[in-house]
Write a protein that holds these residues in place. Sequence first.
Motif, PDB file in Angstrom:
ATOM      1  N   THR A 159      50.276  38.341  16.528  1.00  0.00           N
ATOM      2  CA  THR A 159      50.192  38.326  15.066  1.00  0.00           C
ATOM      3  C   THR A 159      48.901  37.626  14.670  1.00  0.00           C
ATOM      4  N   ASN A 160      48.646  37.569  13.377  1.00  0.00           N
ATOM      5  CA  ASN A 160      47.474  36.817  12.929  1.00  0.00           C
ATOM      6  C   ASN A 160      47.698  36.286  11.510  1.00  0.00           C
TER       7      ASN A 160
ATOM      8  N   PHE B 187      63.276  45.098   2.584  1.00  0.00           N
ATOM      9  CA  PHE B 187      62.251  44.908   1.554  1.00  0.00           C
ATOM     10  C   PHE B 187      62.515  45.799   0.340  1.00  0.00           C
TER      11      PHE B 187
ATOM     12  N   TRP C 158      47.431  38.721   8.510  1.00  0.00           N
ATOM     13  CA  TRP C 158      48.587  39.619   8.321  1.00  0.00           C
ATOM     14  C   TRP C 158      49.732  38.846   7.663  1.00  0.00           C
TER      15      TRP C 158
ATOM     16  N   HIS D 117      64.279  33.231  -4.751  1.00  0.00           N
ATOM     17  CA  HIS D 117      64.400  33.072  -3.298  1.00  0.00           C
ATOM     18  C   HIS D 117      63.036  33.390  -2.687  1.00  0.00           C
TER      19      HIS D 117
ATOM     20  N   ALA E  22      61.385  34.791   0.145  1.00  0.00           N
ATOM     21  CA  ALA E  22      61.404  35.579   1.382  1.00  0.00           C
ATOM     22  C   ALA E  22      60.063  36.254   1.608  1.00  0.00           C
ATOM     23  N   ASN E  23      59.465  36.681   0.505  1.00  0.00           N
ATOM     24  CA  ASN E  23      58.209  37.406   0.589  1.00  0.00           C
ATOM     25  C   ASN E  23      57.558  37.370  -0.798  1.00  0.00           C
TER      26      ASN E  23
ATOM     27  N   ARG F 158      57.762  39.245  16.746  1.00  0.00           N
ATOM     28  CA  ARG F 158      56.818  38.952  15.663  1.00  0.00           C
ATOM     29  C   ARG F 158      57.325  39.416  14.294  1.00  0.00           C
ATOM     30  N   GLN F 159      58.268  40.368  14.320  1.00  0.00           N
ATOM     31  CA  GLN F 159      58.761  40.898  13.039  1.00  0.00           C
ATOM     32  C   GLN F 159      59.633  39.890  12.287  1.00  0.00           C
TER      33      GLN F 159
ATOM     34  N   ARG G  53      50.871  39.861   3.920  1.00  0.00           N
ATOM     35  CA  ARG G  53      52.144  40.605   3.846  1.00  0.00           C
ATOM     36  C   ARG G  53      53.311  39.770   3.341  1.00  0.00           C
ATOM     37  N   THR G  54      53.207  38.426   3.468  1.00  0.00           N
ATOM     38  CA  THR G  54      54.368  37.593   3.103  1.00  0.00           C
ATOM     39  C   THR G  54      54.035  36.423   2.173  1.00  0.00           C
TER      40      THR G  54
ATOM     41  N   GLY H 264      62.973  45.326   8.542  1.00  0.00           N
ATOM     42  CA  GLY H 264      62.198  44.719   7.458  1.00  0.00           C
ATOM     43  C   GLY H 264      61.931  45.640   6.278  1.00  0.00           C
ATOM     44  N   ALA H 265      61.527  46.875   6.576  1.00  0.00           N
ATOM     45  CA  ALA H 265      61.135  47.786   5.489  1.00  0.00           C
ATOM     46  C   ALA H 265      62.337  48.138   4.607  1.00  0.00           C
TER      47      ALA H 265
ATOM     48  N   ALA I 155      65.525  44.609  -1.522  1.00  0.00           N
ATOM     49  CA  ALA I 155      65.277  43.305  -2.149  1.00  0.00           C
ATOM     50  C   ALA I 155      64.474  43.473  -3.431  1.00  0.00           C
TER      51      ALA I 155
HETATM   52  O1  UT7 Z   1      65.529  36.709   2.788  1.00  0.00           O
HETATM   53  C1  UT7 Z   1      66.304  37.732   3.294  1.00  0.00           C
HETATM   54  C2  UT7 Z   1      65.766  39.032   2.970  1.00  0.00           C
HETATM   55  N1  UT7 Z   1      64.629  39.351   3.783  1.00  0.00           N
HETATM   56  C3  UT7 Z   1      63.586  39.857   3.189  1.00  0.00           C
HETATM   57  O2  UT7 Z   1      63.549  39.939   1.989  1.00  0.00           O
HETATM   58  C4  UT7 Z   1      62.474  40.387   4.049  1.00  0.00           C
HETATM   59  C5  UT7 Z   1      62.136  41.759   3.575  1.00  0.00           C
HETATM   60  N2  UT7 Z   1      61.078  42.404   4.344  1.00  0.00           N
HETATM   61  C6  UT7 Z   1      59.797  41.988   4.319  1.00  0.00           C
HETATM   62  O3  UT7 Z   1      59.489  40.975   3.738  1.00  0.00           O
HETATM   63  C7  UT7 Z   1      58.762  42.848   4.998  1.00  0.00           C
HETATM   64  O4  UT7 Z   1      59.336  44.085   5.306  1.00  0.00           O
HETATM   65  C8  UT7 Z   1      58.176  42.219   6.280  1.00  0.00           C
HETATM   66  C9  UT7 Z   1      57.313  41.013   5.919  1.00  0.00           C
HETATM   67  C10 UT7 Z   1      59.272  41.818   7.237  1.00  0.00           C
HETATM   68  C11 UT7 Z   1      57.277  43.238   6.976  1.00  0.00           C
HETATM   69  O5  UT7 Z   1      56.251  43.661   6.088  1.00  0.00           O
HETATM   70  P1  UT7 Z   1      55.929  45.203   5.881  1.00  0.00           P
HETATM   71  O6  UT7 Z   1      54.782  45.281   4.983  1.00  0.00           O
HETATM   72  O7  UT7 Z   1      57.223  45.865   5.489  1.00  0.00           O
HETATM   73  O8  UT7 Z   1      55.484  45.609   7.312  1.00  0.00           O
HETATM   74  P2  UT7 Z   1      56.112  46.731   8.266  1.00  0.00           P
HETATM   75  O9  UT7 Z   1      57.400  46.250   8.824  1.00  0.00           O
HETATM   76  O10 UT7 Z   1      56.072  48.056   7.549  1.00  0.00           O
HETATM   77  O11 UT7 Z   1      55.041  46.758   9.393  1.00  0.00           O
HETATM   78  C12 UT7 Z   1      53.684  47.158   9.145  1.00  0.00           C
HETATM   79  C13 UT7 Z   1      52.893  46.975  10.418  1.00  0.00           C
HETATM   80  C14 UT7 Z   1      53.568  47.584  11.643  1.00  0.00           C
HETATM   81  O12 UT7 Z   1      52.571  48.090  12.474  1.00  0.00           O
HETATM   82  P3  UT7 Z   1      52.272  49.676  12.516  1.00  0.00           P
HETATM   83  O13 UT7 Z   1      53.549  50.317  12.905  1.00  0.00           O
HETATM   84  O14 UT7 Z   1      51.832  50.022  11.114  1.00  0.00           O
HETATM   85  O15 UT7 Z   1      51.187  49.789  13.536  1.00  0.00           O
HETATM   86  C15 UT7 Z   1      54.197  46.388  12.298  1.00  0.00           C
HETATM   87  O16 UT7 Z   1      54.372  46.566  13.681  1.00  0.00           O
HETATM   88  O17 UT7 Z   1      52.750  45.571  10.690  1.00  0.00           O
HETATM   89  C16 UT7 Z   1      53.186  45.298  12.015  1.00  0.00           C
HETATM   90  N3  UT7 Z   1      53.747  43.959  12.072  1.00  0.00           N
HETATM   91  C17 UT7 Z   1      53.001  42.870  12.304  1.00  0.00           C
HETATM   92  N4  UT7 Z   1      51.696  42.721  12.544  1.00  0.00           N
HETATM   93  C18 UT7 Z   1      51.240  41.470  12.744  1.00  0.00           C
HETATM   94  C19 UT7 Z   1      55.032  43.586  11.870  1.00  0.00           C
HETATM   95  N5  UT7 Z   1      55.143  42.249  11.981  1.00  0.00           N
HETATM   96  C20 UT7 Z   1      53.886  41.789  12.255  1.00  0.00           C
HETATM   97  C21 UT7 Z   1      53.357  40.508  12.464  1.00  0.00           C
HETATM   98  N6  UT7 Z   1      52.045  40.389  12.697  1.00  0.00           N
HETATM   99  N7  UT7 Z   1      54.114  39.397  12.430  1.00  0.00           N
END
Ligand code: UT7
Length: 334
Positions: free
Chosen positions: A37-38, A230, A41, A261, A263-264, A160-161, A45-46, A226-227, A233
């Motif tokens: 991760t980095n 999201f 990101w 809350h 979360a994001n 990492r997710q 994203r969060t 996650g998606a 939510a």
């Molecule tokens: O409090 C309880 C409720 N929980 C929530 O409200 C969380 C809701 N979900 C979210 O906040 C978001 O869905 C996340 C922050 C978990 C993920 O963000 P996203 O913008 O939905 O990302 P994504 O899951 O669509 O992933 C996008 C890309 C993927 O790569 P590819 O497939 O596009 O190549 C992931 O593999 O980001 C990648 N990715 C990461 N990259 C770097 C996923 N996690 C990470 C990470 N670092 N930690």
Amino acid sequence: MSATSSTNKKQAAITGVFGYVPDYVLTNQELETMVDTNDEWIKTRTGIEERRILKEEGVGTSFMATKAVKGLLEKTNTKPEEIDFLICATATPDMQFPATGNVIAHQSGLNCLSYDLMAACSGFLYGLVTGSQFIETGKYKKIIVVGADKMSSIINYEDRQTCVLFGDGAGAVLLEANEEGNGVIDSILRTDGAGATELYMKAGGSRYPATPETVANKEHYVTQNGAVVFKHAVKNMADTSAELAEKHGLTGDTIDFLVPHQANLRIIDATAKRLGLDSEKVLVNIAKYGNTTCATIPLCLRDFEDKFKKGDNLVLAAFGGGFTWGAVYLKWAY
Ligand code: UT7
């Protein structure tokens, strides 16, 4: 019923707030050394920059919650024997049973009814609304609602997710009757069990008790789609907050603060936008703590307590596993 027409009613007001977070700071930079991760990101994203982790051996959620409760008693000058009821909202109880609320009450020197409430990230809101009913009926005079989670105990630090999202912490509020029209005015709480396996910990309960296989399969950790979470939510937190605001004639001008809350940041922004709120009215501390599940809202109240004035209109909103979600409209009492 509108807020102003309920002035003779006994309402449950928050009369004090306290919180505790562990000392250890897990930064995005440290996570970069653990998983692929980095910092960029995670931040974009969060909104999260760091989170706190409870590192002490042999202590769980009750350790942090007890610190929050003891601090709350001291800050509000309340004697332990004055507390009638303690509600602990948590998704990470110390043990499967008995209730962590019992442990917290005992450790805090309380001699009162206590129990746990499980509504994942919406737990604090559910606890606040539950406690409010006992105040409104006059059954109890002083209630503590504590939201606490040691999320690090159920996070897979190879995933990492999820591992970048969560942190540990506890926050507690004191509820007392208010007859000046301040306190919890109204709430909307909802659930949808169809989302149960979108954000969950599969094993360790009665359906899939712990076995060497469940451990090997890492099923004692949080799994999240996650998606999907999201999407739900964003929609539900905004819809419920808007519905509650509309019911009470609240607008972007008359809402003083949104306490969401954490979360994001993008979910928070969507709710704020829907309510027509300027950014200074939206309380955000996600950068420092990440998602502490049941502790996010009371920790937010603690961090921004100095901003609040008596009579301010606050909207509290949450979404979490279950699915669970909701919004509370309260008028700040001090
Ligand atoms: O409090 C309880 C409720 N929980 C929530 O409200 C969380 C809701 N979900 C979210 O906040 C978001 O869905 C996340 C922050 C978990 C993920 O963000 P996203 O913008 O939905 O990302 P994504 O899951 O669509 O992933 C996008 C890309 C993927 O790569 P590819 O497939 O596009 O190549 C992931 O593999 O980001 C990648 N990715 C990461 N990259 C770097 C996923 N996690 C990470 C990470 N670092 N930690």
